[in-house]
Design an enzyme around this catalytic site. Structure first.
Site, PDB file in Angstrom:
ATOM      1  N   TYR A 132       0.859  -1.243  -0.013  1.00  0.00           N
ATOM      2  CA  TYR A 132      -0.091  -0.137  -0.099  1.00  0.00           C
ATOM      3  C   TYR A 132       0.963   1.120  -0.010  1.00  0.00           C
ATOM      4  CZ  TYR A 132      -3.881   3.196   1.429  1.00  0.00           C
ATOM      5  OH  TYR A 132      -4.842   4.412   1.215  1.00  0.00           O
ATOM      6  N   LYS A 155      -1.518  -1.266  -4.068  1.00  0.00           N
ATOM      7  CA  LYS A 155      -2.381  -0.215  -4.181  1.00  0.00           C
ATOM      8  C   LYS A 155      -1.595   1.059  -4.290  1.00  0.00           C
ATOM      9  CE  LYS A 155      -6.084   1.677  -1.313  1.00  0.00           C
ATOM     10  NZ  LYS A 155      -6.909   1.894  -0.180  1.00  0.00           N
TER      11      LYS A 155
END
Length: 271
Positions: free
Chosen positions: A116, A144
């Site tokens: 992330y 992400k």
């Protein structure tokens, strides 16, 4: 695990007594899956995990894992297909430190990792070369990507994507252009609302239906902007409550409920 399409990072609904409304969470998850979401994300930022007690976190994981859908979790747990892990925040260890961190995590994990990358929260920027080093780690299957911009590093990464490494849009407002450039999908909180249209957007770009993809992207961008007009997930919860899908719009401190004007603006685009 194949990271393609729309993954919905689930909110945590609360009842009138302020407790986690597990039946509402289960219904909501079933609704987004039936509407075309590929899978779910448990206990991401949208789920207010830092405001949940350990037993509540476990209850959320249990509720979502028993649905049998692809599940990414921010906490390793039985039933999760992958774990999403934040680039180390605050300490800003530099590129070598970030690579070493994820190398150690991947070696210790029983399931694959999704990085992330959100510099606004972590304070740690990563260039395309570092992202490619992360992609080369055995056990890291995707990212992400949430830098808040269509930046040069993203363009470079998508121009020559690492094999076996899924690039997922993490900023809802920029989802359509990232899909157009070749992103595999998105982890998209806005897809609690208009899930079917977000799923159709991902499918349209993947199959090359450019006119449909452009129309959907143009329509969904203002919805995402309205849903993120206040700190996530306050406006999303207000909309879901207004639609009768969760029992209250409540959030826990330090978040505050969305203003009526923000709710009204989001409902105009919700369809």
């Amino acid at each position: 695990m194949e990271l393609t399409g729309i993954f919905v990072p689930m909110i945590t609904p609360f009842d009138a007594a302020g407790e986690v409304a597990y039946p509402a969470l289960e219904r909501l998850a079933e609704e987004v899956l039936a509407a075309g979401a590929t899978g779910l994300v448990a206990l991401g930022t949208t789920g207010e995990p830092s405001a949940l007690r350990p037993d509540e976190q476990q209850g959320v994981l249990t509720t979502l894992s028993r649905l049998g859908a692809p599940l990414i979790s921010a906490i390793s747990c039985p039933g999760a297909d992958a774990v999403v892990s934040l680039v180390p925040p605050f300490v800003r260890p530099g590129p070598d430190g970030v690579v070493a961190h994820f190398t150690a995590l991947a070696a210790a994990s029983d399931v694959p990792l999704v990085v992330y990358h959100v510099p606004a929260r972590t304070g740690q920027a990563l260039d395309a070369a570092t992202l490619r080093r992360l992609a080369a780690i055995d056990g890291v299957i995707g990212i992400k990507y949430a830098t808040g911009a269509l930046d040069a590093d993203m363009i470079s990464l998508l121009a020559d994507p690492p094999p076996g490494f899924a690039i997922l849009g993490g900023d809802d407002l920029y989802l359509s252009p990232l899909l157009a450039l070749g992103a595999a999908g998105g982890i998209t909180a806005s897809a609690h609302v208009a899930t079917d249209r977000f799923a159709a957007l991902a499918t349209a770009w993947r199959t090359g239906d450019v006119p449909a993809a452009r129309a959907l992207g143009h329509a969904l961008a203002p919805l995402s902007a309205a849903l993120f007009a206040e700190p996530n997930p306050t406006v999303i919860k207000a909309v879901l409550h207004a639609q009768g899908r969760i029992p209250t719009p409540s959030v826990r401190l330090p978040l505050l409920p969305a203003a009526p004007a923000s709710l009204a603006a989001a409902l105009r685009f919700a369809g």
